[in-house]
Write an enzyme that holds these catalytic residues in place. Sequence first.
Site, PDB file in Angstrom:
ATOM      1  N   GLU A 167      -5.833   0.267  -5.349  1.00  0.00           N
ATOM      2  CA  GLU A 167      -7.185  -0.165  -5.695  1.00  0.00           C
ATOM      3  C   GLU A 167      -7.923  -0.324  -4.367  1.00  0.00           C
ATOM      4  O   GLU A 167      -7.476  -1.074  -3.497  1.00  0.00           O
ATOM      5  CB  GLU A 167      -7.127  -1.499  -6.437  1.00  0.00           C
ATOM      6  CG  GLU A 167      -8.464  -1.956  -6.918  1.00  0.00           C
ATOM      7  CD  GLU A 167      -8.402  -3.292  -7.669  1.00  0.00           C
ATOM      8  OE1 GLU A 167      -9.472  -3.840  -7.935  1.00  0.00           O
ATOM      9  OE2 GLU A 167      -7.290  -3.776  -7.964  1.00  0.00           O
ATOM     10  N   ARG A 213       8.747  -5.725  -5.975  1.00  0.00           N
ATOM     11  CA  ARG A 213       7.829  -5.573  -4.852  1.00  0.00           C
ATOM     12  C   ARG A 213       8.460  -6.108  -3.569  1.00  0.00           C
ATOM     13  O   ARG A 213       9.384  -6.915  -3.607  1.00  0.00           O
ATOM     14  CB  ARG A 213       6.505  -6.272  -5.139  1.00  0.00           C
ATOM     15  CG  ARG A 213       6.610  -7.785  -5.242  1.00  0.00           C
ATOM     16  CD  ARG A 213       5.349  -8.402  -5.860  1.00  0.00           C
ATOM     17  NE  ARG A 213       4.168  -8.223  -5.062  1.00  0.00           N
ATOM     18  CZ  ARG A 213       3.099  -7.511  -5.452  1.00  0.00           C
ATOM     19  NH1 ARG A 213       3.069  -6.916  -6.609  1.00  0.00           N
ATOM     20  NH2 ARG A 213       2.048  -7.403  -4.675  1.00  0.00           N
ATOM     21  N   LYS A 226      -3.393  -8.448  -0.833  1.00  0.00           N
ATOM     22  CA  LYS A 226      -4.721  -8.180  -0.295  1.00  0.00           C
ATOM     23  C   LYS A 226      -5.628  -9.390  -0.417  1.00  0.00           C
ATOM     24  O   LYS A 226      -6.444  -9.660   0.460  1.00  0.00           O
ATOM     25  CB  LYS A 226      -5.342  -6.987  -1.037  1.00  0.00           C
ATOM     26  CG  LYS A 226      -4.864  -5.664  -0.510  1.00  0.00           C
ATOM     27  CD  LYS A 226      -5.488  -4.515  -1.263  1.00  0.00           C
ATOM     28  CE  LYS A 226      -4.844  -4.383  -2.618  1.00  0.00           C
ATOM     29  NZ  LYS A 226      -5.289  -3.204  -3.356  1.00  0.00           N
TER      30      LYS A 226
HETATM   31  P1  ATP Z   1      -2.063  -6.804  -3.872  1.00  0.00           P
HETATM   32  O1  ATP Z   1      -1.343  -7.845  -4.643  1.00  0.00           O
HETATM   33  O2  ATP Z   1      -1.735  -6.808  -2.426  1.00  0.00           O
HETATM   34  O3  ATP Z   1      -3.528  -6.757  -4.125  1.00  0.00           O
HETATM   35  P2  ATP Z   1      -1.869  -4.655  -5.660  1.00  0.00           P
HETATM   36  O4  ATP Z   1      -0.653  -4.333  -6.426  1.00  0.00           O
HETATM   37  O5  ATP Z   1      -2.986  -5.268  -6.380  1.00  0.00           O
HETATM   38  O6  ATP Z   1      -1.436  -5.464  -4.394  1.00  0.00           O
HETATM   39  P3  ATP Z   1      -2.773  -2.001  -5.504  1.00  0.00           P
HETATM   40  O7  ATP Z   1      -3.752  -1.413  -4.573  1.00  0.00           O
HETATM   41  O8  ATP Z   1      -3.141  -2.127  -6.916  1.00  0.00           O
HETATM   42  O9  ATP Z   1      -2.414  -3.413  -4.915  1.00  0.00           O
HETATM   43  O10 ATP Z   1      -1.358  -1.315  -5.341  1.00  0.00           O
HETATM   44  C1  ATP Z   1      -1.151   0.065  -5.216  1.00  0.00           C
HETATM   45  C2  ATP Z   1       0.305   0.351  -5.432  1.00  0.00           C
HETATM   46  O11 ATP Z   1       1.100  -0.321  -4.471  1.00  0.00           O
HETATM   47  C3  ATP Z   1       0.779  -0.128  -6.795  1.00  0.00           C
HETATM   48  O12 ATP Z   1       1.528   0.897  -7.400  1.00  0.00           O
HETATM   49  C4  ATP Z   1       1.611  -1.327  -6.500  1.00  0.00           C
HETATM   50  O13 ATP Z   1       2.649  -1.445  -7.430  1.00  0.00           O
HETATM   51  C5  ATP Z   1       2.127  -1.057  -5.098  1.00  0.00           C
HETATM   52  N1  ATP Z   1       2.364  -2.293  -4.382  1.00  0.00           N
HETATM   53  C6  ATP Z   1       1.473  -3.264  -4.115  1.00  0.00           C
HETATM   54  N2  ATP Z   1       2.047  -4.296  -3.473  1.00  0.00           N
HETATM   55  C7  ATP Z   1       3.353  -3.959  -3.305  1.00  0.00           C
HETATM   56  C8  ATP Z   1       4.493  -4.619  -2.716  1.00  0.00           C
HETATM   57  N3  ATP Z   1       4.401  -5.816  -2.155  1.00  0.00           N
HETATM   58  N4  ATP Z   1       5.671  -3.957  -2.743  1.00  0.00           N
HETATM   59  C9  ATP Z   1       5.762  -2.742  -3.284  1.00  0.00           C
HETATM   60  N5  ATP Z   1       4.750  -2.079  -3.864  1.00  0.00           N
HETATM   61  C10 ATP Z   1       3.553  -2.679  -3.882  1.00  0.00           C
HETATM   62 MG    MG Z   2      -4.017  -4.300  -8.031  1.00  0.00          MG
END
Ligand code: ATP
Ligand code: MG
Length: 557
Positions: free
Chosen positions: A35, A263, A273
């Site tokens: 995102e 994760r 983020k």
């Molecule tokens: P955040 O909690 O940091 O905002 P998010 O999951 O909302 O993370 P996205 O941009 O939606 O962030 O994530 C893109 C991809 O990265 C998704 O497929 C998500 O599953 C993966 N991802 C995000 N954080 C992690 C993590 N800590 N470990 C492994 N994969 C991750």
């Molecule tokens: Mg997200």
Amino acid sequence: MTAETPTPSDFIRDIVAEDVRTGKYEQSRTRFPPEPNGYLHIGHAKSICLNFGIAREFGGICNIRMDDTNPTKEEAEYVQSIMTDVHWLIDSWADKQVGGAPLYASDYFDRFYEYAVDLIRKGKAYVDDTSREDTDEYRRLGKASSFRERSVDESLNLFARMKTGEFPDGTRTLRAKIDMNAANVWLRDPVLYRIRHASHHRTGDKWCIYPMYDWAHTLSDYIEGITHSICTLEFEVHRPLYDWILEALELPKPRPRQYEFARLNLTYSVISKRKLIQLVNEKLVNGWDDPRMVTISGLRRRGVTPGGLRTFAYNIGITKYPSVTDMALLEHTMRDEFNRTATRRLVVLRPIKVVLTNYPEGKTEELDAINNPEDPNAGTRKIPFGREFYIEREDFMETPPPKFFRLRPGGEVRLKYAYIIKCDEVVKDEGGNVIELRCTVDLDSKSGGPTAGRKVKGTIHWVSAAHSIDAEIRLYDRLFTVPEPDASGDFKSFINPDSLEVVNAKCEPALADARLEERYQFERHGYFALDLDSTSEKQVWNRTVTLRDTWAKEAKK
Ligand code: ATP
Ligand code: MG
């Protein structure tokens, strides 16, 4: 760069291997769907290495898809940074597996809308006038909305008018008609669309209804022909909804399937983020690429290499069990790489001057120094030696404790690659601070000399004063003082006040030719990389990692 690790194996790769073997799909297709509401972090690196790694290992393709369905949060700057970071991490490793230019979920808005209309026609979705609060409450209670039995025609009519902007924000939603008594709350008629009169970074004001995550995500995967839709464990409970959407629309097979893994969590850091953005906005760090941040851009600036980050991602593995990885593992991975690859140089971080009273004035010798003891091909270089040079302030003590084997008044020490010297006199300023040491040198003690083999207990490094170059050196430490700042209350109250120290150092002249891509070991101090702030006048260096794990000792205490 690090030697590539052997082909990893884990439960997701086992599934892909089996699907490839049985011919379930013609070709595996994975995706990385960030995102664009912040910069990528090390958790994303884990996901990137998994999705692109699978494409690489199984002859597949991996898409980069901006999950930009949320109109108010996303910004073009983030899209740019995401692409830079992904390319940095995978170029020359899995760049051939990229399924083209970045894709955008927002490019599918028309198709999402058509699918929604189709779902209403099938009697599997309805427009609901219930307020947001009541919707949440009813879903919790398993209570149906009074609009649930609204006719297909009425829902079609209202949905079309939602799209043309007739209704204010929050007044109506489109909901899937599944099961208000489902044990899984996600199946209790989830909202698929909401009204939001907001501009979108790519579609502008074309839309005032926006799809919810599950609707957009499932259909994006389907539209792109994703075979294995890999996400983190929080989405396990969404999987029945994912499957329901594909089934309810009677979409032709093959269909994507979702798989979940744990994760990455890392000690002494926050990986989210939402939290990283607070550190940036509240100026607790110097931007997204501050080398103390566990963003990909921060790690890059700090000196971590793409190969090193991939090795780390490989070492932590892919499982279904939530866990916290020790920051020491990331540091160990870097040390392990740089110990093999880094060019050795002599740098004095906190200089104090030494004058050799029995060494000729104006004389310079060129002494041989080894570039990398771990790499026979790295060869040697000449380092200049003269009457005046700098040593590390902490390598001299006027009244040292027992077992201090470096320089003391009347004591001897060996200069690395050079002579044994003896401290005769300590020169102080009016305030009593030591400003210079006057020493004599044993001119027979250098390599090849009659007393070359003479043993003294300590060896220290040095840099010739007449030839040194000045540099700013940024010494980093962990950003947080506790292993789990998230779990311990307000994470911002655990910021390490000593996480950045800046010193003005004296460097040996060979560093004038230092290259941005190369890594250096400043002997006894750690591994360093040039910072982007370097100019032709002044180099700026970042310490990527120390030579030893200083936190392990702390932890034992
Ligand atoms: P955040 O909690 O940091 O905002 P998010 O999951 O909302 O993370 P996205 O941009 O939606 O962030 O994530 C893109 C991809 O990265 C998704 O497929 C998500 O599953 C993966 N991802 C995000 N954080 C992690 C993590 N800590 N470990 C492994 N994969 C991750
Ligand atoms: Mg997200």
